[in-house]
Design a protein around this motif. Structure first.
Motif, PDB file in Angstrom:
ATOM      1  N   ALA A 108      17.536  10.065  11.148  1.00 14.77           N
ATOM      2  CA  ALA A 108      18.435  10.929  11.929  1.00 14.77           C
ATOM      3  C   ALA A 108      19.879  10.485  11.737  1.00 14.77           C
ATOM      4  O   ALA A 108      20.780  11.323  11.561  1.00 14.77           O
ATOM      5  N   GLY A 109      20.108   9.179  11.730  1.00 18.28           N
ATOM      6  CA  GLY A 109      21.456   8.656  11.501  1.00 18.28           C
ATOM      7  C   GLY A 109      21.976   9.016  10.118  1.00 18.28           C
ATOM      8  O   GLY A 109      23.132   9.433   9.967  1.00 18.28           O
ATOM      9  N   LYS A 110      21.123   8.879   9.116  1.00 18.26           N
ATOM     10  CA  LYS A 110      21.536   9.208   7.744  1.00 18.26           C
ATOM     11  C   LYS A 110      21.841  10.709   7.612  1.00 18.26           C
ATOM     12  O   LYS A 110      22.814  11.094   6.960  1.00 18.26           O
ATOM     13  N   LEU A 111      21.006  11.551   8.222  1.00 16.73           N
ATOM     14  CA  LEU A 111      21.238  13.000   8.136  1.00 16.73           C
ATOM     15  C   LEU A 111      22.555  13.388   8.805  1.00 16.73           C
ATOM     16  O   LEU A 111      23.295  14.226   8.275  1.00 16.73           O
ATOM     17  N   ASP A 112      22.865  12.772   9.939  1.00 13.71           N
ATOM     18  CA  ASP A 112      24.146  13.041  10.606  1.00 13.71           C
ATOM     19  C   ASP A 112      25.316  12.616   9.724  1.00 13.71           C
ATOM     20  O   ASP A 112      26.308  13.339   9.595  1.00 13.71           O
ATOM     21  N   LYS A 113      25.195  11.438   9.102  1.00 19.70           N
ATOM     22  CA  LYS A 113      26.265  10.957   8.213  1.00 19.70           C
ATOM     23  C   LYS A 113      26.440  11.893   7.020  1.00 19.70           C
ATOM     24  O   LYS A 113      27.557  12.201   6.628  1.00 19.70           O
ATOM     25  N   LEU A 114      25.303  12.332   6.453  1.00 16.40           N
ATOM     26  CA  LEU A 114      25.377  13.239   5.299  1.00 16.40           C
ATOM     27  C   LEU A 114      26.087  14.530   5.664  1.00 16.40           C
ATOM     28  O   LEU A 114      26.928  15.022   4.902  1.00 16.40           O
TER      29      LEU A 114
ATOM     30  N   LEU B 114      23.866   7.507  -0.097  1.00 18.40           N
ATOM     31  CA  LEU B 114      23.172   7.731   1.169  1.00 18.40           C
ATOM     32  C   LEU B 114      21.872   8.515   0.950  1.00 18.40           C
ATOM     33  O   LEU B 114      20.827   8.179   1.509  1.00 18.40           O
ATOM     34  N   VAL B 115      21.931   9.532   0.088  1.00 12.93           N
ATOM     35  CA  VAL B 115      20.737  10.325  -0.229  1.00 12.93           C
ATOM     36  C   VAL B 115      19.701   9.441  -0.925  1.00 12.93           C
ATOM     37  O   VAL B 115      18.503   9.529  -0.648  1.00 12.93           O
ATOM     38  N   HIS B 116      20.171   8.555  -1.802  1.00 15.03           N
ATOM     39  CA  HIS B 116      19.279   7.630  -2.508  1.00 15.03           C
ATOM     40  C   HIS B 116      18.532   6.735  -1.506  1.00 15.03           C
ATOM     41  O   HIS B 116      17.312   6.541  -1.626  1.00 15.03           O
ATOM     42  N   GLN B 117      19.241   6.226  -0.502  1.00 17.56           N
ATOM     43  CA  GLN B 117      18.611   5.398   0.534  1.00 17.56           C
ATOM     44  C   GLN B 117      17.569   6.206   1.317  1.00 17.56           C
ATOM     45  O   GLN B 117      16.473   5.726   1.587  1.00 17.56           O
ATOM     46  N   PHE B 118      17.942   7.428   1.674  1.00 14.85           N
ATOM     47  CA  PHE B 118      17.038   8.288   2.438  1.00 14.85           C
ATOM     48  C   PHE B 118      15.795   8.628   1.617  1.00 14.85           C
ATOM     49  O   PHE B 118      14.681   8.638   2.123  1.00 14.85           O
ATOM     50  N   LYS B 119      16.004   8.878   0.327  1.00 14.31           N
ATOM     51  CA  LYS B 119      14.874   9.171  -0.570  1.00 14.31           C
ATOM     52  C   LYS B 119      13.918   7.984  -0.611  1.00 14.31           C
ATOM     53  O   LYS B 119      12.702   8.145  -0.518  1.00 14.31           O
ATOM     54  N   GLY B 120      14.478   6.789  -0.738  1.00 15.95           N
ATOM     55  CA  GLY B 120      13.646   5.587  -0.801  1.00 15.95           C
ATOM     56  C   GLY B 120      12.843   5.364   0.466  1.00 15.95           C
ATOM     57  O   GLY B 120      11.639   5.095   0.412  1.00 15.95           O
ATOM     58  N   SER B 121      13.486   5.510   1.616  1.00 15.14           N
ATOM     59  CA  SER B 121      12.758   5.300   2.876  1.00 15.14           C
ATOM     60  C   SER B 121      11.719   6.401   3.083  1.00 15.14           C
ATOM     61  O   SER B 121      10.622   6.134   3.565  1.00 15.14           O
TER      62      SER B 121
END
Length: 150
Positions: A56-62, A79-86
Motif C-alpha cells: 500500500a505504501g509503495k502504491l501510494d508513492k508510485l 519502486l516498481v522493481h521492488q514491488f514486483k519482487g515482493s
C-alpha cells in the motif's frame, strides 16, 4: 467442532483455489503456508499483513511520483522493481506480471501508459487484499476452534 474445522478448511481451500484459477496467487503462496506450524502459528497472517502494508505504501508513492510535473521514470522503475519482487515472493503472480509491463512503460517514459497500468495494479491489489482478508478471518476462526478443541 471437528466438522466446523473441516468446513472452514474447505472454505479456505476453495478460496485459495479460486485465487489460483484467477491468476492472483501461485504456488509460492502455498509454499508460504507450508512454513506455518505449531511453533509459528501466525506466520502466514504476519506475512500477509506485512505484504499489504508494504505494498500500500509503495502504491501510494508510485501514484505520487507519476503525478509529478516531470516524473523521474528511473526512480519509479526502482519502486516498481521492488514491488514486483515482493509480489513474486508472496505469490501474487498477476501483480508481478503487471509490474513487468509497468517497468516497460517506465523504460519508454510513457506517463499515460504507466498511469493506466498503475490503476490496473491497484485494482488487482484491491481484489487480492479483499479475498485474503476473508482468508485471514477464516484462519482466525479455524485457530479459535482448534484451541477450544484442545
Amino acid at each position: 467442532m471437528e466438522q466446523q474445522v473441516a468446513n472452514i478448511n474447505q472454505q479456505i481451500d476453495h478460496l485459495l483455489n479460486g485465487l489460483g484459477n484467477e491468476g492472483l496467487l501461485d504456488d509460492q503462496f502455498a509454499q508460504l503456508m507450508q512454513l506455518q506450524d505449531e511453533s509459528n502459528p501466525d506466520f502466514v497472517a504476519e506475512v500477509v499483513e506485512l505484504y499489504f502494508e508494504d505494498s500500500a505504501g509503495k502504491l501510494d508513492k508510485l501514484e505520487g511520483k507519476l503525478a509529478a510535473p516531470t516524473p523521474d521514470f528511473n526512480d519509479i522503475d526502482q519502486l516498481v522493481h521492488q514491488f514486483k519482487g515482493s509480489s513474486a515472493s508472496f505469490g501474487a503472480q498477476k501483480l508481478a506480471a503487471l509490474c513487468v509491463q509497468l517497468r516497460d512503460g517506465c523504460m519508454k517514459s510513457d506517463r499515460q501508459l504507466c498511469q493506466a497500468l498503475l490503476q490496473e495494479v491497484k485494482k488487482n491489489f484491491a481484489v487480492l487484499k479483499s479475498k485474503l482478508e476473508i482468508f485471514m478471518q477464516l484462519e482466525t476462526q479455524r485457530k479459535q476452534l482448534m484451541r477450544s478443541m484442545q
